[in-house]
Write an enzyme that holds these catalytic residues in place. Structure first.
Site, PDB file in Angstrom:
ATOM      1  CG  ASP A  79      40.451 -17.064  46.513  1.00 24.25           C
ATOM      2  OD1 ASP A  79      40.402 -18.024  47.312  1.00 24.25           O
ATOM      3  OD2 ASP A  79      39.544 -16.243  46.416  1.00 24.25           O
ATOM      4  CE  LYS A 119      43.096 -15.591  42.098  1.00 20.45           C
ATOM      5  NZ  LYS A 119      42.052 -14.552  41.795  1.00 20.45           N
TER       6      LYS A 119
END
Length: 207
Positions: free
Chosen positions: A147, A129
């Site tokens: 996320d 991420k």
């Protein structure tokens, strides 16, 4: 594949100009700020994005890349507190010392997924991420930033059946493919939908 709900489409149309302006800003980030965008993305996990932005601004103001100090003194200040500041300080210093190798990868003209994988091995403190977030913030598009905010929204609208408890590489890549398909199905770019969902979830478009 699910169509985007009307509330998202309406929101996108109302905020399209703001979103496109933000994406142009990412594309115009100069090379000398790449390190500071990396610092921002190292600081955001488990901390407020606003605090990470304050830290980034302080680092730029003191020209940290050329004149480093102990990052802990900045990261642990109450007004811009970053969790796990001891460990993240080590990451920042290590990545500064090795930024020539990181920059070499950034500049390669290769597939964005391959570039992400190379950076994962090179940047200390980045997961999938964070690497996607960093690349997006320096104007290199094509990777979802998955996320909890984004995944909760995907679950709420029935795009995924559940949010996995473990984010190992295989899980993340599977969710990544679903997100990309969702964007393609609805003729909206990965980056635009990301900013739309962030604005819906938090009321802000930061980065």
């Amino acid at each position: 594949m699910k169509k985007l709900p009307n509330e998202i489409l309406d929101f996108y149309l109302k905020n399209q100009k703001l979103i496109k302006t933000k994406l142009k800003e990412f594309k115009s980030i100069p090379e000398h700020k790449y390190f500071y965008e990396l610092v921002y993305c190292l600081c955001t996990p488990m901390s407020k994005a606003e605090n990470a932005m304050k830290v980034q601004q302080i680092f730029e103001q003191i020209d940290f890349f050329n004149f480093p100090i102990d990052p802990k003194d900045i990261l642990r200040k109450p007004e811009n507190y970053i969790r796990f500041h001891n460990q993240k300080s080590k990451y920042i210093l290590w990545n500064r010392e090795n930024f020539d190798k990181i920059l070499k990868i950034i500049k390669q003209d290769i597939d964005i997924f391959e570039k992400r994988n190379l950076l994962l091995r090179q940047v200390m403190g980045f997961g999938m991420k964070e690497t996607a977030h960093f690349l997006r913030n320096i104007g290199q598009f094509g990777l979802p930033i998955l996320d909890r905010h984004i995944l909760r929204t995907m679950h709420r609208f029935g795009v995924i059946e559940q949010i996995p408890k473990n984010f190992h590489k295989k899980n993340y890549e599977n969710l990544e493919r679903i997100y990309i398909d969702w964007c393609n199905w609805n003729s909206i770019s990965i980056e635009e939908l990301d900013l739309v969902l962030w604005k819906l979830e938090t009321g802000k478009i930061l980065k």
